[in-house]
Design a protein around this motif. Sequence first.
Motif, PDB file in Angstrom:
ATOM      1  N   ALA A  14       0.830  -1.215   0.000  1.00  0.00           N
ATOM      2  CA  ALA A  14       0.000   0.000   0.000  1.00  0.00           C
ATOM      3  C   ALA A  14       0.855   1.251   0.000  1.00  0.00           C
ATOM      4  CB  ALA A  14      -1.021  -0.035   1.133  1.00  0.00           C
ATOM      5  N   ASP A  15       0.845   2.044   1.083  1.00  0.00           N
ATOM      6  CA  ASP A  15       1.374   3.402   0.992  1.00  0.00           C
ATOM      7  C   ASP A  15       2.527   3.678   1.953  1.00  0.00           C
ATOM      8  OD1 ASP A  15      -0.762   4.055  -0.826  1.00  0.00           O
ATOM      9  OD2 ASP A  15      -2.095   4.152   0.910  1.00  0.00           O
ATOM     10  N   GLY A  16       3.319   4.687   1.606  1.00  0.00           N
ATOM     11  CA  GLY A  16       4.356   5.191   2.495  1.00  0.00           C
ATOM     12  C   GLY A  16       5.326   4.120   2.933  1.00  0.00           C
ATOM     13  N   VAL A  17       5.550   4.048   4.253  1.00  0.00           N
ATOM     14  CA  VAL A  17       6.501   3.075   4.792  1.00  0.00           C
ATOM     15  C   VAL A  17       5.983   1.649   4.696  1.00  0.00           C
ATOM     16  CG1 VAL A  17       7.514   4.762   6.374  1.00  0.00           C
ATOM     17  CG2 VAL A  17       5.626   3.305   7.167  1.00  0.00           C
ATOM     18  N   GLY A  18       4.720   1.491   4.269  1.00  0.00           N
ATOM     19  CA  GLY A  18       4.189   0.136   4.092  1.00  0.00           C
ATOM     20  C   GLY A  18       5.072  -0.703   3.196  1.00  0.00           C
ATOM     21  N   ALA A  19       5.595  -0.097   2.130  1.00  0.00           N
ATOM     22  CA  ALA A  19       6.454  -0.847   1.211  1.00  0.00           C
ATOM     23  C   ALA A  19       7.729  -1.313   1.905  1.00  0.00           C
ATOM     24  CB  ALA A  19       6.805   0.028   0.003  1.00  0.00           C
ATOM     25  N   CYS A  51      -3.006   4.336  -2.349  1.00  0.00           N
ATOM     26  CA  CYS A  51      -3.365   5.695  -2.769  1.00  0.00           C
ATOM     27  C   CYS A  51      -2.774   6.052  -4.132  1.00  0.00           C
ATOM     28  CB  CYS A  51      -2.904   6.691  -1.707  1.00  0.00           C
ATOM     29  SG  CYS A  51      -3.876   6.601  -0.172  1.00  0.00           S
ATOM     30  N   GLY A  52      -1.580   5.564  -4.448  1.00  0.00           N
ATOM     31  CA  GLY A  52      -1.021   5.792  -5.776  1.00  0.00           C
ATOM     32  C   GLY A  52      -1.879   5.149  -6.847  1.00  0.00           C
ATOM     33  N   TYR A  53      -2.365   3.963  -6.562  1.00  0.00           N
ATOM     34  CA  TYR A  53      -3.256   3.251  -7.480  1.00  0.00           C
ATOM     35  C   TYR A  53      -4.565   4.034  -7.630  1.00  0.00           C
ATOM     36  CZ  TYR A  53      -5.768  -0.732  -9.532  1.00  0.00           C
ATOM     37  OH  TYR A  53      -6.498  -1.554 -10.364  1.00  0.00           O
ATOM     38  N   TYR A  54      -5.061   4.602  -6.525  1.00  0.00           N
ATOM     39  CA  TYR A  54      -6.293   5.389  -6.552  1.00  0.00           C
ATOM     40  C   TYR A  54      -6.139   6.622  -7.448  1.00  0.00           C
ATOM     41  CZ  TYR A  54     -10.169   8.285  -4.846  1.00  0.00           C
ATOM     42  OH  TYR A  54     -11.284   9.077  -4.765  1.00  0.00           O
ATOM     43  N   GLU A  55      -4.995   7.281  -7.359  1.00  0.00           N
ATOM     44  CA  GLU A  55      -4.772   8.481  -8.160  1.00  0.00           C
ATOM     45  C   GLU A  55      -4.714   8.154  -9.647  1.00  0.00           C
ATOM     46  OE1 GLU A  55      -1.273   9.934  -6.227  1.00  0.00           O
ATOM     47  OE2 GLU A  55      -2.416  11.252  -4.909  1.00  0.00           O
ATOM     48  N   ARG A  56      -4.313   6.934  -9.988  1.00  0.00           N
ATOM     49  CA  ARG A  56      -4.241   6.524 -11.386  1.00  0.00           C
ATOM     50  C   ARG A  56      -5.574   5.993 -11.914  1.00  0.00           C
ATOM     51  NH1 ARG A  56       0.344   4.039  -9.259  1.00  0.00           N
ATOM     52  NH2 ARG A  56      -0.603   1.960  -9.470  1.00  0.00           N
ATOM     53  N   VAL A  80      -1.922   2.062   5.001  1.00  0.00           N
ATOM     54  CA  VAL A  80      -2.699   2.776   3.991  1.00  0.00           C
ATOM     55  C   VAL A  80      -2.861   4.238   4.392  1.00  0.00           C
ATOM     56  CG1 VAL A  80      -4.958   2.214   5.014  1.00  0.00           C
ATOM     57  CG2 VAL A  80      -4.774   2.677   2.557  1.00  0.00           C
ATOM     58  N   GLY A  81      -2.788   5.128   3.402  1.00  0.00           N
ATOM     59  CA  GLY A  81      -3.013   6.547   3.633  1.00  0.00           C
ATOM     60  C   GLY A  81      -1.946   7.413   2.995  1.00  0.00           C
ATOM     61  N   TRP A  82      -2.396   8.531   2.405  1.00  0.00           N
ATOM     62  CA  TRP A  82      -1.462   9.491   1.808  1.00  0.00           C
ATOM     63  C   TRP A  82      -2.151  10.844   1.785  1.00  0.00           C
ATOM     64  CZ3 TRP A  82       3.410   8.569   1.629  1.00  0.00           C
ATOM     65  CH2 TRP A  82       4.274   9.402   0.908  1.00  0.00           C
ATOM     66  N   PRO A  83      -1.423  11.943   1.965  1.00  0.00           N
ATOM     67  CA  PRO A  83      -2.070  13.260   2.089  1.00  0.00           C
ATOM     68  C   PRO A  83      -2.967  13.628   0.915  1.00  0.00           C
ATOM     69  CG  PRO A  83       0.227  13.386   2.783  1.00  0.00           C
ATOM     70  CD  PRO A  83       0.035  12.022   2.207  1.00  0.00           C
ATOM     71  N   SER A  84      -2.720  13.104  -0.279  1.00  0.00           N
ATOM     72  CA  SER A  84      -3.496  13.487  -1.456  1.00  0.00           C
ATOM     73  C   SER A  84      -4.855  12.792  -1.554  1.00  0.00           C
ATOM     74  CB  SER A  84      -2.689  13.184  -2.726  1.00  0.00           C
ATOM     75  OG  SER A  84      -2.345  11.807  -2.783  1.00  0.00           O
ATOM     76  N   VAL A  85      -5.104  11.803  -0.673  1.00  0.00           N
ATOM     77  CA  VAL A  85      -6.363  11.056  -0.703  1.00  0.00           C
ATOM     78  C   VAL A  85      -7.024  11.157   0.673  1.00  0.00           C
ATOM     79  CG1 VAL A  85      -7.436   8.802  -1.056  1.00  0.00           C
ATOM     80  CG2 VAL A  85      -5.451   9.461  -2.427  1.00  0.00           C
ATOM     81  N   PRO A  86      -8.294  11.553   0.748  1.00  0.00           N
ATOM     82  CA  PRO A  86      -8.962  11.625   2.060  1.00  0.00           C
ATOM     83  C   PRO A  86      -8.877  10.293   2.797  1.00  0.00           C
ATOM     84  CG  PRO A  86     -10.319  12.664   0.375  1.00  0.00           C
ATOM     85  CD  PRO A  86      -9.185  11.985  -0.349  1.00  0.00           C
ATOM     86  N   ASP A  87      -8.628  10.373   4.102  1.00  0.00           N
ATOM     87  CA  ASP A  87      -8.399   9.160   4.887  1.00  0.00           C
ATOM     88  C   ASP A  87      -9.586   8.200   4.842  1.00  0.00           C
ATOM     89  OD1 ASP A  87      -5.861   9.904   5.611  1.00  0.00           O
ATOM     90  OD2 ASP A  87      -6.442  10.738   7.552  1.00  0.00           O
ATOM     91  N   HIS A  88     -10.806   8.735   4.866  1.00  0.00           N
ATOM     92  CA  HIS A  88     -11.958   7.826   4.860  1.00  0.00           C
ATOM     93  C   HIS A  88     -12.092   7.118   3.516  1.00  0.00           C
ATOM     94  CE1 HIS A  88     -13.750  11.458   3.070  1.00  0.00           C
ATOM     95  NE2 HIS A  88     -14.640  10.653   2.521  1.00  0.00           N
ATOM     96  N   VAL A  89     -11.592   7.719   2.455  1.00  0.00           N
ATOM     97  CA  VAL A  89     -11.607   7.073   1.145  1.00  0.00           C
ATOM     98  C   VAL A  89     -10.585   5.947   1.103  1.00  0.00           C
ATOM     99  CG1 VAL A  89     -11.153   7.391  -1.317  1.00  0.00           C
ATOM    100  CG2 VAL A  89     -12.480   9.104  -0.065  1.00  0.00           C
ATOM    101  N   SER A  90      -9.368   6.241   1.571  1.00  0.00           N
ATOM    102  CA  SER A  90      -8.309   5.231   1.503  1.00  0.00           C
ATOM    103  C   SER A  90      -8.597   4.056   2.436  1.00  0.00           C
ATOM    104  CB  SER A  90      -6.951   5.864   1.842  1.00  0.00           C
ATOM    105  OG  SER A  90      -6.933   6.425   3.139  1.00  0.00           O
ATOM    106  N   LEU A  91      -9.093   4.346   3.636  1.00  0.00           N
ATOM    107  CA  LEU A  91      -9.327   3.269   4.595  1.00  0.00           C
ATOM    108  C   LEU A  91     -10.474   2.372   4.159  1.00  0.00           C
ATOM    109  CD1 LEU A  91      -8.340   2.182   7.354  1.00  0.00           C
ATOM    110  CD2 LEU A  91     -10.154   3.534   8.413  1.00  0.00           C
ATOM    111  N   TRP A  92     -11.608   2.969   3.807  1.00  0.00           N
ATOM    112  CA  TRP A  92     -12.773   2.176   3.411  1.00  0.00           C
ATOM    113  C   TRP A  92     -12.572   1.520   2.051  1.00  0.00           C
ATOM    114  CZ3 TRP A  92     -16.858   0.416   6.003  1.00  0.00           C
ATOM    115  CH2 TRP A  92     -17.129   0.989   7.249  1.00  0.00           C
TER     116      TRP A  92
END
Length: 360
Positions: A14-19, A51-56, A80-92
Amino acid sequence: MSATSTFTIAAVPADGVGAEVVAAGRAVLDALAENSGGAFAFDWTEFPWGCGYYERTGRMMDEDGLEVLRDFDAIYFGAVGWPSVPDHVSLWGLRLRICQNFDQWANVRPVHFHPGITSPLRKADHTPLDWVVVRENSEGEYAGLGGRNLAGRGPGNEVALQTALFTEKGCERIMRFAFDLARGRDRKKVSSVTKSNAQQYGMVLWDETFARVARDYPDVETESVLVDAMSAKFVLKPEDLSVVVASNLNADILSDLGSALAGSLGLAASANLNPERRFPSMFEPVHGSAPDIAGQGLANPIGAIGSAALMLDHFGLSTEAARVRAAIEATTAAGILTPDVGGTAKTGDVVAAVIDNLGN
């Protein structure tokens, strides 16, 4: 030599340090398998969702992602989570979509104090502390019931309803899970967290169900504690805790508090279990995606590696899980620590030390 057992695992960094932390856990598990004499192996498939996948694509995961994941033995998740995507969108759109659709109703979050890591609690310096939070993971305050209405009446008039769902069956199954877990611990005790003085419907049902279930476990000590009092107990009398069972929101908050008391959220492991094994279970560190340090090699991999140990337990590899935990302990005791717990080690340094300690 071919492995006797090959476990298929879906990796979702998923996102950030997750990788970074998923890669860390994979390295430890693969090292363990390589030295198993062919007894077991792991077959990994990595998915680029987040979130990168969501932006694409406008989606957090593939439309048929759940059908794809259904065939794996387990899911290994990052954050999961990135500043460019609302948290409730990324989590749900990703984590909660997996948890709820796969009925991963038991969230197990150990609170463990590692040697070599200074806790904010002075009591931890001289008192053995070790407990586990069992979180109801399918309903409660995160059921997703409610809505926003009356916005058409103009600014300041909108109303939002967020409804907590408590079912007798949902309460009972998580409580029986907690009691069964307590029976296998040195301290056979279950602490139920409630707020029935103010939430007179859902939490009263919770309390009544707990009292009924407890009668089937006369060998297990019990207590029922209001959530605010339990927050204080985590700090003032944590030695009295063994298994803490709580609703979705209450356990989420309390387990984060417990991890902070142990030294860092980066240390916290968790398992999202479908105990009936009708669906794959998911294993993930408790910490978030930490955009501020992502990609810098500063992430603490211990929570992810500890989650990998929980996955080994789920696979019936309890001896191997104990080896991983012992290797973590040896690493922290040697002072090989990331900056969040006062050290200077990089993520890779901790991983290398854990793998080295596996051999010892």
